[in-house]
Scaffold this motif. Structure first.
Motif, PDB file in Angstrom:
ATOM      1  N   GLY A  61      25.675  34.202  33.229  1.00 11.50           N
ATOM      2  CA  GLY A  61      26.286  35.443  32.776  1.00 11.50           C
ATOM      3  C   GLY A  61      27.729  35.497  33.223  1.00 11.50           C
ATOM      4  O   GLY A  61      28.210  34.592  33.925  1.00 11.50           O
ATOM      5  N   PRO A  62      28.461  36.554  32.863  1.00 10.72           N
ATOM      6  CA  PRO A  62      29.896  36.588  33.120  1.00 10.72           C
ATOM      7  C   PRO A  62      30.313  37.246  34.425  1.00 10.72           C
ATOM      8  O   PRO A  62      31.486  37.175  34.798  1.00 10.72           O
ATOM      9  CB  PRO A  62      30.411  37.420  31.943  1.00 10.72           C
TER      10      PRO A  62
ATOM     11  N   GLU B 157      37.384  40.105  30.987  1.00  3.20           N
ATOM     12  CA  GLU B 157      38.829  40.109  30.754  1.00  3.20           C
ATOM     13  C   GLU B 157      39.507  38.998  31.541  1.00  3.20           C
ATOM     14  O   GLU B 157      40.362  38.277  31.019  1.00  3.20           O
ATOM     15  CB  GLU B 157      39.407  41.471  31.152  1.00  3.20           C
ATOM     16  N   LEU B 158      39.116  38.830  32.794  1.00 10.86           N
ATOM     17  CA  LEU B 158      39.726  37.791  33.623  1.00 10.86           C
ATOM     18  C   LEU B 158      39.390  36.405  33.098  1.00 10.86           C
ATOM     19  O   LEU B 158      40.261  35.522  33.040  1.00 10.86           O
ATOM     20  CB  LEU B 158      39.262  37.957  35.073  1.00 10.86           C
ATOM     21  N   LEU B 159      38.143  36.192  32.690  1.00  9.01           N
ATOM     22  CA  LEU B 159      37.738  34.873  32.208  1.00  9.01           C
ATOM     23  C   LEU B 159      38.420  34.531  30.882  1.00  9.01           C
ATOM     24  O   LEU B 159      38.778  33.372  30.641  1.00  9.01           O
ATOM     25  CB  LEU B 159      36.220  34.805  32.075  1.00  9.01           C
TER      26      LEU B 159
ATOM     27  N   LYS C 214      22.720  48.523  32.170  1.00  6.17           N
ATOM     28  CA  LYS C 214      23.683  49.449  32.769  1.00  6.17           C
ATOM     29  C   LYS C 214      24.948  48.724  33.240  1.00  6.17           C
ATOM     30  O   LYS C 214      25.846  49.350  33.803  1.00  6.17           O
ATOM     31  CB  LYS C 214      23.042  50.175  33.951  1.00  6.17           C
ATOM     32  N   GLY C 215      25.007  47.415  33.011  1.00  2.00           N
ATOM     33  CA  GLY C 215      26.154  46.638  33.441  1.00  2.00           C
ATOM     34  C   GLY C 215      26.090  46.193  34.887  1.00  2.00           C
ATOM     35  O   GLY C 215      27.042  45.600  35.396  1.00  2.00           O
ATOM     36  N   GLN C 216      24.963  46.443  35.564  1.00  2.00           N
ATOM     37  CA  GLN C 216      24.807  46.057  36.963  1.00  2.00           C
ATOM     38  C   GLN C 216      24.351  44.602  37.043  1.00  2.00           C
ATOM     39  O   GLN C 216      23.454  44.186  36.305  1.00  2.00           O
ATOM     40  CB  GLN C 216      23.765  46.949  37.639  1.00  2.00           C
TER      41      GLN C 216
ATOM     42  N   TYR D 201      32.799  41.717  40.556  1.00  2.00           N
ATOM     43  CA  TYR D 201      33.578  42.339  39.495  1.00  2.00           C
ATOM     44  C   TYR D 201      32.633  43.057  38.533  1.00  2.00           C
ATOM     45  O   TYR D 201      31.464  42.667  38.398  1.00  2.00           O
ATOM     46  CB  TYR D 201      34.359  41.289  38.705  1.00  2.00           C
ATOM     47  N   SER D 202      33.157  44.051  37.830  1.00  2.00           N
ATOM     48  CA  SER D 202      32.388  44.657  36.749  1.00  2.00           C
ATOM     49  C   SER D 202      32.296  43.676  35.585  1.00  2.00           C
ATOM     50  O   SER D 202      33.037  42.684  35.516  1.00  2.00           O
ATOM     51  CB  SER D 202      33.066  45.944  36.271  1.00  2.00           C
ATOM     52  N   VAL D 203      31.384  43.949  34.658  1.00  2.00           N
ATOM     53  CA  VAL D 203      31.258  43.098  33.467  1.00  2.00           C
ATOM     54  C   VAL D 203      32.590  43.052  32.725  1.00  2.00           C
ATOM     55  O   VAL D 203      33.089  41.977  32.358  1.00  2.00           O
ATOM     56  CB  VAL D 203      30.163  43.624  32.518  1.00  2.00           C
TER      57      VAL D 203
END
Length: 210
Positions: A62-63, A99-101, A15-17, A92-94
């Motif tokens: 993980g990211p 995007e930031l990385l 779920k991206g959590q 942050y969200s996934v």
């Protein structure tokens, strides 16, 4: 009880959590504290983090970028800490983390772009994220044609890692590789600190009021 603020990179569930890794699977929720049983042992048992975000990136499984507070039976190592408890202050969200990385990977490569004969198309990619495939091909061609000086090699590796970040490579791994290579090309520890401070500025910017 002693508390230390740190950074941690988490994996995500379907779920991206963000969740704990190594088969634990508990969700990481802002404002909540997770705990570990048993003797605390660096790298073996406990909840880890790093005071510097680039050090945390070096251990990323993980990211997902999380800002945490570690407490309880704390052990302090060279570039990471471990404790019994870890509270997630915010994350942050996934999608935002990746995007930031990826952006940071490109800026790390740009940081040392003056240390090799960087083709214009590579500069364009690093500045705009456009023409990634052309930038990758140009960088590879330059690698074949250029003199293999040590500084050139690591600067080229930073650009290659940045170009690879949008090509299915893990964003965290690409950002880590680009930062390591850029720090090597720019003479080590001082560059590492500068890149760390830059990444922390990027990460903290949307969370200044927290």
């Amino acid at each position: 009880m002693k508390k230390i603020k740190a950074w941690h990179f988490a994996i995500a569930n379907n779920k991206g959590q963000p969740i704990l890794g190594f088969g634990d699977g508990r969700e990481i929720i802002d404002g909540s504290t997770l705990s570990i049983n048993g003797p605390i042992n660096m790298c073996k048992n406990g909840l880890h983090g790093s005071v510097k975000i680039l050090d945390a990136l070096g251990y990323a499984s993980g990211p997902i970028i999380t800002r945490v507070e570690i407490s309880g039976d704390i052990i302090i190592g060279h570039n990471k800490i471990v404790g019994r408890n870890r509270k997630c202050l915010w994350h942050y969200s996934v999608q935002d983390s990746e995007e930031l990385l990826r952006y940071f990977a490109r800026m790390s490569a740009l940081y040392v772009a003056d240390k090799w004969d960087c083709p214009d198309v590579v500069y364009e990619y690093l500045l705009t994220a456009r023409n990634r495939d052309a930038a990758r091909d140009a960088a590879w061609a330059a690698a074949r044609d250029a003199a293999r000086a040590a500084a050139w090699d690591v600067a080229w590796a930073a650009a290659r890692a940045a170009a690879g970040a949008a090509a299915g490579a893990a964003a965290g791994a690409a950002a880590r590789a680009a930062a390591w290579d850029a720090a090597g090309a720019a003479a080590g520890a001082a560059a590492w600190d500068e890149l760390n401070n830059y990444l922390e500025m990027l990460v903290n910017e949307p969370n200044e009021r927290r």
